[in-house]
Enzyme design. Sequence first.
Site, PDB file in Angstrom:
ATOM      1  N   ASP A 194       0.887  -1.222   0.092  1.00 49.22           N
ATOM      2  CA  ASP A 194       0.038   0.070  -0.107  1.00 49.22           C
ATOM      3  C   ASP A 194       0.712   1.119  -0.104  1.00 49.22           C
ATOM      4  OD1 ASP A 194      -1.837   1.795   0.103  1.00 49.22           O
ATOM      5  OD2 ASP A 194      -2.383   1.430   2.476  1.00 49.22           O
ATOM      6  N   ASP A 202      -1.963   5.077  -5.646  1.00 44.74           N
ATOM      7  CA  ASP A 202      -2.503   4.309  -4.264  1.00 44.74           C
ATOM      8  C   ASP A 202      -2.766   3.167  -4.620  1.00 44.74           C
ATOM      9  OD1 ASP A 202      -3.168   3.445  -1.965  1.00 44.74           O
ATOM     10  OD2 ASP A 202      -5.064   4.533  -1.950  1.00 44.74           O
TER      11      ASP A 202
END
Length: 435
Positions: free
Chosen positions: A43, A296
């Site tokens: 992430d 992201d």
Amino acid sequence: MTLLNSTNYGFLDIIEPVTAYTDGYLLSLNLGTPPQVFQVYLDTGSDLTWVPCGTSSYQCMECGNEHSSSKPPPTPMFLPSQSSSNTMDLCGSRFCVDVHSSDNRFDPCAAAGCAIPAFTSGLCPRPCPPFSYTYGGGALVLGSLARDSVTLHGSARRIDPPSPVEFPGFGFGCVGSSVREPIGIAGFGKGTLSLPSQLGFLGKGFSHCFLGFRFARNPNVTSPLVMGDLALPSSSATDGGGFLFTPMLKSVTYPNFYYVGLEGVSLGADGAAMVAVAPPSLNGVDSKGDGGVLVDTGTTYTQLPDPFYAAVLAAVASAAPYERSRDMEARTGFGLCFRVPCARAPCAAEDDALPQISLHLGGGGRLALPKMSSYYPVTAVRDAAVVECLLFQRMDEGSGPGAVLGSFQMQNVEVVYDLVAGRVGFRPRDCALRA
């Protein structure tokens, strides 16, 4: 293979395999002594690395099992008592202050019950208080901070093949319960807590090449995550190594995120003319830290704000020569779904007439997304057709990023985060061939 100690080498590259999952990409973490292995999401939109941890069962609310008739398998738990190198992080550590997001570095020690002379002198021996860490969409985790060794695979001075490398004193979250976070996360943001930050790679950079989602849950097919000089294009490459580079934007409010600018979207193989022009807020970050496009990997689908999102959908709907599947749009929540002719599965993306989508990034470069990174079949073949949906979503209004580039649109695109030059590079390629 020989276990290398990371403190013995000034030059080191990390090369780790990444696997496709149902809604993201997984990295293996080997924590503790002896190592306990965990699969966690990669992430770039957060900093904290955490794993399910403790002696009792892991509790995850809203993780998709509430209405299932079958009991889910137990989540693997990190057992601190089984690691000889495990310690609890102290209230005065920089990691503790960071995870509590405190403007006052004494707050965690005050919450831990230390007296003023103890925490002002830096001698408070109490553990970091439990924390809560929030994500987008209402997800959060509850836990405590721990320190232990993490073992990855590295190449010291280009030694080949890579050998296990031990990084002692790695700070991570020992999480006992969560909302909407079922397994664990490796944070790759730019903050103190992030994995590349702790390992010393934010002075260089890293790259990933995400496999197609057709390899989801297939552990036998992996692609590389690279940290260090090896991730960056050679300085002798006049064309930037074939990468399309765009400046990395900075946000004073959210400095740990990776932002790029977006000028618009075009359709078709040449993609010369933009069919939807992005608002100025997507091509820059204002003084409040709002705007720009967040890169992201922890978000699955790319999110765009209205009315730009509506303009993109209208352009694709006009260019696609297929019947809309309104019922599937209602069922899936995606804005555009089409009935695409297909005799039998698998249906090759190059054989259909759905328009290829290109993103015009800040600085004038055009990233042509592979078709499978834009559309996905959501039904089996029936009556010589399959329903494919455009996997872009509407961005909720609010402060922060103006749009989000999600991991689905990054599949079969090599992405390099060049922190030396302050830029992000994109290069479409078959990531399965890079394995």
